[in-house]
Design an enzyme around this catalytic site. Structure first.
Site, mmCIF file in Angstrom:
data_model
loop_
_atom_site.group_PDB
_atom_site.id
_atom_site.type_symbol
_atom_site.label_atom_id
_atom_site.label_comp_id
_atom_site.label_asym_id
_atom_site.label_seq_id
_atom_site.Cartn_x
_atom_site.Cartn_y
_atom_site.Cartn_z
ATOM 1 N N LYS A 14 0.837 -1.215 0.000
ATOM 2 C CA LYS A 14 0.000 0.000 0.000
ATOM 3 C C LYS A 14 0.867 1.258 0.000
ATOM 4 O O LYS A 14 0.641 2.179 -0.779
ATOM 5 C CB LYS A 14 -0.927 0.019 1.239
ATOM 6 C CG LYS A 14 -1.851 -1.177 1.335
ATOM 7 C CD LYS A 14 -2.754 -1.108 2.550
ATOM 8 C CE LYS A 14 -2.040 -1.144 3.892
ATOM 9 N NZ LYS A 14 -1.318 -2.394 4.177
ATOM 10 N N ARG A 89 -9.542 0.765 8.830
ATOM 11 C CA ARG A 89 -8.960 -0.512 9.227
ATOM 12 C C ARG A 89 -10.004 -1.470 9.770
ATOM 13 O O ARG A 89 -9.702 -2.618 10.038
ATOM 14 C CB ARG A 89 -8.022 -0.227 10.361
ATOM 15 C CG ARG A 89 -6.521 -0.297 10.254
ATOM 16 C CD ARG A 89 -5.910 -0.990 9.175
ATOM 17 N NE ARG A 89 -4.632 -1.471 9.562
ATOM 18 C CZ ARG A 89 -3.488 -0.808 9.366
ATOM 19 N NH1 ARG A 89 -3.471 0.346 8.770
ATOM 20 N NH2 ARG A 89 -2.372 -1.347 9.746
ATOM 21 N N ARG A 123 11.914 -5.374 4.654
ATOM 22 C CA ARG A 123 11.579 -3.963 4.389
ATOM 23 C C ARG A 123 12.515 -3.026 5.155
ATOM 24 O O ARG A 123 12.858 -3.262 6.313
ATOM 25 C CB ARG A 123 10.140 -3.688 4.819
ATOM 26 C CG ARG A 123 9.827 -2.194 4.795
ATOM 27 C CD ARG A 123 8.375 -1.908 4.823
ATOM 28 N NE ARG A 123 7.734 -2.320 6.064
ATOM 29 C CZ ARG A 123 6.443 -2.156 6.284
ATOM 30 N NH1 ARG A 123 5.675 -1.629 5.370
ATOM 31 N NH2 ARG A 123 5.918 -2.566 7.422
ATOM 32 N N ARG A 155 11.584 -1.297 10.820
ATOM 33 C CA ARG A 155 10.508 -0.966 11.762
ATOM 34 C C ARG A 155 10.395 -1.984 12.890
ATOM 35 O O ARG A 155 10.527 -3.182 12.667
ATOM 36 C CB ARG A 155 9.168 -0.894 10.996
ATOM 37 C CG ARG A 155 8.818 0.495 10.576
ATOM 38 C CD ARG A 155 7.645 0.549 9.627
ATOM 39 N NE ARG A 155 6.452 -0.154 10.070
ATOM 40 C CZ ARG A 155 5.301 -0.155 9.390
ATOM 41 N NH1 ARG A 155 5.208 0.511 8.250
ATOM 42 N NH2 ARG A 155 4.246 -0.819 9.837
ATOM 43 N N ARG A 166 -0.086 -9.104 13.369
ATOM 44 C CA ARG A 166 -0.712 -8.078 12.506
ATOM 45 C C ARG A 166 -1.566 -8.742 11.425
ATOM 46 O O ARG A 166 -2.633 -8.238 11.069
ATOM 47 C CB ARG A 166 0.370 -7.200 11.867
ATOM 48 C CG ARG A 166 0.978 -6.219 12.860
ATOM 49 C CD ARG A 166 2.282 -5.642 12.379
ATOM 50 N NE ARG A 166 2.177 -4.860 11.169
ATOM 51 C CZ ARG A 166 3.206 -4.591 10.364
ATOM 52 N NH1 ARG A 166 4.399 -5.059 10.626
ATOM 53 N NH2 ARG A 166 3.027 -3.844 9.302
#
Ligand code: AP5
Length: 210
Positions: A14, A89, A123, A155, A166
Site C-alpha cells: 500500500k 482498518r 523492508r 521498523r 498483525r
C-alpha cells in the site's frame, strides 16, 4: 474529486503504491501508520497513547484515529482528492469515514500470507516516507535513502512474531471491509504478487477509468 482508499494486508505494498500514485497524480497520501509513527517520535499525547498498541501489532483505538483523519481530510490540499493508506482498518472506521467524506474508489491489493513475512522482514523505511526492500527493491546506496540520504530503519513491528499477529488482526478486523466496499460498488481488486511497476499500471488503469 478523486478520493481513493488502498486496502490490503500489512506488507501488501500500500505504502509503495501510494508513493507512486501520489507522484503521478499529485494527490496527498495520507498514511495513518506514518502519522502515528511521527506522533511517537515527537513524544506527543497521541504518540504515547498509540505506542503500546503499535508495538504489539494491535489496532490503535478507533476514536483516536478517526479524529486525526477527519482533521487531515479537512485541509486544503485534500480538496482535489486524496489517497488513504491504512485507513479505514475496520468497519467502524469505514462508517466514520462515510460520515465525513465520499470515497470514489477502493483498491484492494491482494497478497497471500506466505509472502508477507519475507516482504516485511526485508523492508527498510526512511523518515521521508520512501520504502525499500533489501531484495526486491533495494536502495542504490548501502542502507541509506536514495531520495534524502538518511539512514534507513527496520521498523519495530516488522519482527516475525509481530508480523504474524498483525496478519491475524488484518483477517479478523480489516478483511471484512472488502465485502463492505464491494457492497458500496467502489471496490477494485489488483494482484499484489506481481512486480511493483505492473501493479502500478493495473492501479493506474482503474483510476483512469473514473
Ligand atoms: P501501517 O503503517 O499502516 O502498516 P500496515 O498496514 O501493516 O502496512 P505496512 O506499512 O506494513 O505495509 P504496506 O502495505 O504499506 O507495504 P509496503 O509498501 O511498505 O500500520 C502500522 C500500525 O499502526 C498498525 O499495526 C496499527 O497499530 C497502527 N495503525 C495504522 N493505521 C491504523 C488505523 N487506521 N487504525 C488503527 N490503528 C492503525 O511494502 C512492504 C515491503 O514489500 C517493502 O519492503 C516493499 O519494498 C516491498 N514490496 C512492495 N511491493 C512489492 C512487490 N510488488 N513485490 C515485492 N516486494 C514488494
Amino acid at each position: 474529486m478523486v478520493n481513493i482508499v488502498l486496502l490490503g494486508p500489512p506488507g501488501s505494498g500500500k505504502g509503495t503504491q501510494a508513493e507512486m500514485i501520489g507522484s503521478e497524480y499529485g494527490w496527498p497520501q495520507i498514511s495513518t501508520g506514518n502519522i502515528l509513527r511521527h506522533a511517537i517520535e515527537e513524544g506527543s499525547d497521541l504518540g504515547k497513547k498509540a505506542k503500546s498498541y503499535m508495538d504489539e501489532g494491535e489496532l490503535v483505538p478507533d476514536d483516536l484515529v478517526d479524529e486525526i483523519v477527519k482533521q487531515r481530510l479537512g485541509k486544503p490540499d485534500c480538496e482535489g482528492g486524496y489517497l488513504l493508506d491504512g485507513f479505514p482498518r475496520d468497519v467502524h472506521q469505514a462508517k466514520a469515514l462515510d460520515s465525513f467524506s465520499k470515497i470514489k474508489l477502493v483498491i484492494d491489493i491482494q497478497v497471500p500470507d506466505e509472502q508477507i513475512i519475507s516482504r516485511l522482514s526485508g523492508r527498510r523505511v526512511c523518515d521521508c516516507g520512501q520504502t525499500y526492500h533489501i531484495q526486491f527493491n533495494p536502495p542504490k546506496g548501502e542502507g541509506v535513502c536514495d531520495l534524502c540520504g538518511k539512514k534507513l530503519i527496520h521498523r519495530e513491528d516488522d519482527q516475525p512474531d509481530t508480523i504474524s499477529h498483525r496478519l491475524e488482526v488484518y483477517h479478523r478486523k480489516t478483511e471484512p471491509l472488502i465485502e463492505f466496499y464491494r457492497g458500496h460498488g467502489v471496490l477494485e481488486v489488483v494482484d499484489g504478487t506481481k512486480h511493483i511497476d505492473d501493479i502500478f499500471e493495473a492501479i493506474k488503469s482503474k483510476i483512469d477509468k473514473l
